[in-house]
Design a protein around this motif. Sequence first.
Motif, short mmCIF file in Angstrom:
data_model
loop_
_atom_site.label_atom_id
_atom_site.label_comp_id
_atom_site.label_asym_id
_atom_site.label_seq_id
_atom_site.Cartn_x
_atom_site.Cartn_y
_atom_site.Cartn_z
N PRO A 218 0.81 -1.22 0.00
CA PRO A 218 0.00 0.00 0.00
C PRO A 218 0.85 1.27 0.00
O PRO A 218 0.49 2.26 -0.66
CB PRO A 218 -0.82 -0.13 1.29
N LEU A 219 1.97 1.26 0.72
CA LEU A 219 2.85 2.43 0.73
C LEU A 219 3.46 2.66 -0.64
O LEU A 219 3.52 3.80 -1.14
CB LEU A 219 3.95 2.25 1.78
N LEU A 220 3.91 1.60 -1.29
CA LEU A 220 4.47 1.73 -2.64
C LEU A 220 3.43 2.25 -3.62
O LEU A 220 3.72 3.09 -4.48
CB LEU A 220 5.02 0.39 -3.11
N GLU A 221 2.21 1.74 -3.51
CA GLU A 221 1.14 2.20 -4.38
C GLU A 221 0.91 3.70 -4.19
O GLU A 221 0.70 4.45 -5.15
CB GLU A 221 -0.16 1.43 -4.09
N ASP A 222 0.96 4.15 -2.94
CA ASP A 222 0.72 5.56 -2.64
C ASP A 222 1.87 6.42 -3.15
O ASP A 222 1.65 7.45 -3.81
CB ASP A 222 0.56 5.73 -1.13
N VAL A 223 3.11 6.02 -2.88
CA VAL A 223 4.27 6.83 -3.26
C VAL A 223 4.46 6.87 -4.76
O VAL A 223 4.79 7.91 -5.34
CB VAL A 223 5.54 6.29 -2.56
N LEU A 224 4.25 5.73 -5.44
CA LEU A 224 4.54 5.62 -6.86
C LEU A 224 3.32 5.86 -7.75
O LEU A 224 3.39 5.71 -8.97
CB LEU A 224 5.14 4.26 -7.17
N GLY A 225 2.21 6.17 -7.14
CA GLY A 225 1.05 6.55 -7.93
C GLY A 225 0.20 5.41 -8.44
O GLY A 225 -0.52 5.57 -9.44
N GLY A 226 0.24 4.26 -7.80
CA GLY A 226 -0.62 3.15 -8.17
C GLY A 226 -0.03 2.24 -9.24
O GLY A 226 0.96 2.59 -9.89
N VAL A 228 1.49 -0.60 -8.81
CA VAL A 228 2.75 -1.27 -8.45
C VAL A 228 2.60 -2.79 -8.50
O VAL A 228 3.48 -3.47 -9.03
CB VAL A 228 3.21 -0.83 -7.04
N ALA A 229 1.53 -3.32 -7.96
CA ALA A 229 1.35 -4.78 -7.96
C ALA A 229 1.34 -5.32 -9.38
O ALA A 229 1.99 -6.32 -9.68
CB ALA A 229 0.07 -5.15 -7.22
N ALA A 230 0.61 -4.66 -10.26
CA ALA A 230 0.56 -5.11 -11.65
C ALA A 230 1.93 -5.00 -12.32
O ALA A 230 2.33 -5.87 -13.10
CB ALA A 230 -0.47 -4.30 -12.43
N ALA A 231 2.67 -3.93 -12.01
CA ALA A 231 3.99 -3.75 -12.59
C ALA A 231 4.95 -4.84 -12.12
O ALA A 231 5.76 -5.36 -12.90
CB ALA A 231 4.54 -2.37 -12.23
N LEU A 232 4.88 -5.20 -10.85
CA LEU A 232 5.73 -6.26 -10.33
C LEU A 232 5.39 -7.59 -11.00
O LEU A 232 6.29 -8.38 -11.33
CB LEU A 232 5.57 -6.37 -8.81
N ALA A 233 4.10 -7.85 -11.20
CA ALA A 233 3.71 -9.09 -11.86
C ALA A 233 4.18 -9.11 -13.31
O ALA A 233 4.63 -10.15 -13.81
CB ALA A 233 2.18 -9.25 -11.80
N ARG A 234 4.11 -7.96 -14.01
CA ARG A 234 4.61 -7.90 -15.39
C ARG A 234 6.12 -8.14 -15.43
O ARG A 234 6.63 -8.82 -16.32
CB ARG A 234 4.29 -6.54 -16.02
N THR A 235 6.82 -7.57 -14.46
CA THR A 235 8.26 -7.77 -14.39
C THR A 235 8.59 -9.25 -14.23
O THR A 235 9.50 -9.77 -14.89
CB THR A 235 8.85 -6.98 -13.20
#
Length: 338
Positions: A218-226, A228-235
């Motif tokens: 949740p902190l990463l989503e807030d700091v990076l603008g949402g 993040v979970a999908a980006a990590l899965a794509r990576t």
Amino acid sequence: MRHAVREWLGRYAPDGVVAVALSGGADSVALTAAACAEADVVDALTVDHGLQPGSAEVAAAAVALASKLGCRSAQVLTVTVERAGTGLGIADRDPDIGRSPGLGDRAGKARYPGGPEAAARRARYAALDEARQGLPVLLGHTLDDQAETVLLGLARGSGARSIRGMPEFDAPWGRPLLGVRRSVARELCADLGITPWEDPHNSAPEFTRVRLRHEVLPLLEDVLGGGVAAALARTAAHLREDGEVLDALAGELLAAARDGDGLRIEMLATAAPAVRRRVIREWLLERGAKSLTDSNLRAVEALVTRWRGQGGVAVGGSASGTRLVAAREHGRLILGSE
């Protein structure tokens, strides 16, 4: 959910006959419902670890739900989770059905080899494998689970392999929901009027993955603008595709470099480092090495690329309990035991 299951079945189980690991939690309930809608035959398998009060009742409720959802069969698999001193090997936690043995890290690690979750996971997968009757077993891992797995891999710092995440299919284990958010599973349960079981472990802050889920992501989503979970899965997906190519190249080199039980140094020395370390890793694993680390692989690699007359390199123990040592001898990489 149905589209995700349908696409998975088309790729990996075109006959439409599968088993599903059903804990009663939201992810596995939604997966079972979608599988019953899309597959021809679904058998439900519920694991009761017997480590939480009321676990038998939770398992019985899951089996009853499976029948209502349309499963051909449903059964409870009662397991005994081995305690410390049993010699069990330990794998990293995989966030699937029946997650919690109901113990915190501090108490559990003293009583169970590698911690309670690792011991429960080993018992769970063994039971599922024995009961699946040759069918692939669908697991309720979601995109959120994949993102958490990638973050845990980053923390280990073991290279691209540790952040490739979980595959869609690693026979016999299937994961159709790796592109679906956990929230969608909960929405499906609500639409069906089903109240899923809430594992108390999933909100216990003493577990690293729980803190990742409720604090870090949740902190990463807030700091990076949402996103993040999908980006990590794509990576993870990109790295898995790249890794498959490198693994294929490493397989060819391993076959060419074999010299009896050893490997020819001259063939390894000219290979690209990413391919060479994969060859060394596969060779060590097939010879019985366990729990290899990045430092193990690089130390063995130094016998090939930075040879200064150094002695052998300990690479951990084998299944038989002996100590394995890699060494350089007459232009070959060899593996002995002590």
